[in-house]
Design an enzyme around this catalytic site. Structure first.
Site, PDB file in Angstrom:
ATOM      1  N   ASP A 128     -24.319 -29.860 -36.947  1.00 16.00           N
ATOM      2  CA  ASP A 128     -25.635 -29.967 -36.337  1.00 16.00           C
ATOM      3  C   ASP A 128     -25.406 -30.410 -34.891  1.00 16.00           C
ATOM      4  O   ASP A 128     -24.299 -30.815 -34.519  1.00 16.00           O
ATOM      5  CB  ASP A 128     -26.457 -30.995 -37.116  1.00 16.00           C
ATOM      6  CG  ASP A 128     -27.777 -31.317 -36.450  1.00 16.00           C
ATOM      7  OD1 ASP A 128     -28.527 -30.374 -36.152  1.00 16.00           O
ATOM      8  OD2 ASP A 128     -28.045 -32.508 -36.230  1.00 16.00           O
TER       9      ASP A 128
ATOM     10  N   ASP B 182     -28.352 -32.028 -32.317  1.00 21.16           N
ATOM     11  CA  ASP B 182     -29.128 -33.216 -31.941  1.00 21.16           C
ATOM     12  C   ASP B 182     -29.010 -34.308 -33.004  1.00 21.16           C
ATOM     13  O   ASP B 182     -29.282 -34.059 -34.178  1.00 21.16           O
ATOM     14  CB  ASP B 182     -30.605 -32.851 -31.776  1.00 21.16           C
ATOM     15  CG  ASP B 182     -30.837 -31.836 -30.679  1.00 21.16           C
ATOM     16  OD1 ASP B 182     -31.347 -32.217 -29.622  1.00 21.16           O
ATOM     17  OD2 ASP B 182     -30.502 -30.649 -30.886  1.00 21.16           O
TER      18      ASP B 182
ATOM     19  N   ASP C  21     -26.826 -35.319 -39.342  1.00 24.43           N
ATOM     20  CA  ASP C  21     -27.389 -36.668 -39.345  1.00 24.43           C
ATOM     21  C   ASP C  21     -28.701 -36.783 -40.098  1.00 24.43           C
ATOM     22  O   ASP C  21     -29.240 -37.880 -40.225  1.00 24.43           O
ATOM     23  CB  ASP C  21     -27.646 -37.113 -37.902  1.00 24.43           C
ATOM     24  CG  ASP C  21     -28.726 -36.246 -37.241  1.00 24.43           C
ATOM     25  OD1 ASP C  21     -28.500 -35.024 -37.136  1.00 24.43           O
ATOM     26  OD2 ASP C  21     -29.778 -36.785 -36.878  1.00 24.43           O
TER      27      ASP C  21
END
Length: 230
Positions: free
Chosen positions: A12, A14, A178
């Protein structure tokens, strides 16, 4: 836990590799100001990030992480999206930073023989500039934005698409992120998931989602991946 040798690491962006919330919050508030609406603190906007720009925009317009069906008209959201894109294009990257040890860690994983891919829910038009600014453009063999396919995370299709494109079976891939969008996408694609606790997960501990493993910093993740998957 039985660790199988892996070939493909899907990241990922961001909240995993970069902290882009300062720029996203500024663009969001610039949009709201243009639309004569109230603005919000950066920590409020932080909890709205992770499902792509459209959802961020809709959450900002209603002032809540939950957006009820019919609460916004398509025309209202479309107009706000254009205003947001214009605002974000002006600030994108100004205050975005890489998390500690990410640049070194990505290069170390590449040197260890892993193929690196990027699957983000961020609109694809903004991704190349960010990757270039950090010197990461050549590290990723495949890059997908949130609008690259009809579906985006937590749908598993972007991860399956990357595996098909690179001709690497899912059992040899890992999803690293995240938020629940990353973990659910990986779990639904039947691939290992590694969670990072420092990003944007709507205030929920990433460990509650039962990833294969979870880490509090990027360096620990890199060390573990090399020890377990090579």
């Amino acid at each position: 836990m039985t660790a199988v040798k892996k070939e493909l690491l899907i990241f990922d962006l961001d909240g995993t590799l970069i902290d882009s919330v300062p720029d996203l919050a500024q663009a969001t508030n610039d949009m709201l100001t243009t639309l004569c609406k109230s603005t919000y603190p950066i920590e409020t906007v932080r909890n709205w990030v992770g499902n792509g720009s459209r959802m961020l925009i809709e959450r900002a317009l209603v002032g809540s992480v939950e957006v009820a069906e019919g609460q916004l008209s398509k025309e209202e959201a479309d107009h706000a999206e254009k205003v947001f894109f214009d605002a974000y294009a002006k600030v994108s990257g100004d205050n975005t930073v890489a998390y500690p040890n990410v640049s070194e860690g990505l290069k170390k994983l590449k040197q260890a023989g892993f193929t690196l891919a990027l699957v983000t829910n961020k609109p694809s038009q903004f991704v190349p500039k960010i990757l270039e600014s950090f010197g990461w453009s050549e590290l990723f063999t495949e890059v997908l934005g949130g609008d690259s396919l009809p579906a985006k995370k937590p749908d598993p299709e972007p991860l399956r698409h990357v595996c098909r494109t690179l001709q690497i079976a899912p059992e040899y891939a890992v999803m690293i992120g995240d938020s629940k969008n990353d973990i659910f996408a990986g779990q639904n694609a039947n691939i290992d998931t590694l969670g990072l606790s420092y990003g944007y997960n709507y205030g929920q501990d990433i460990r509650e989602l039962k990833p294969t493993a979870a880490f509090d910093d990027f360096q620990s993740l890199v060390d573990w991946v090399i020890a377990e998957y090579t």
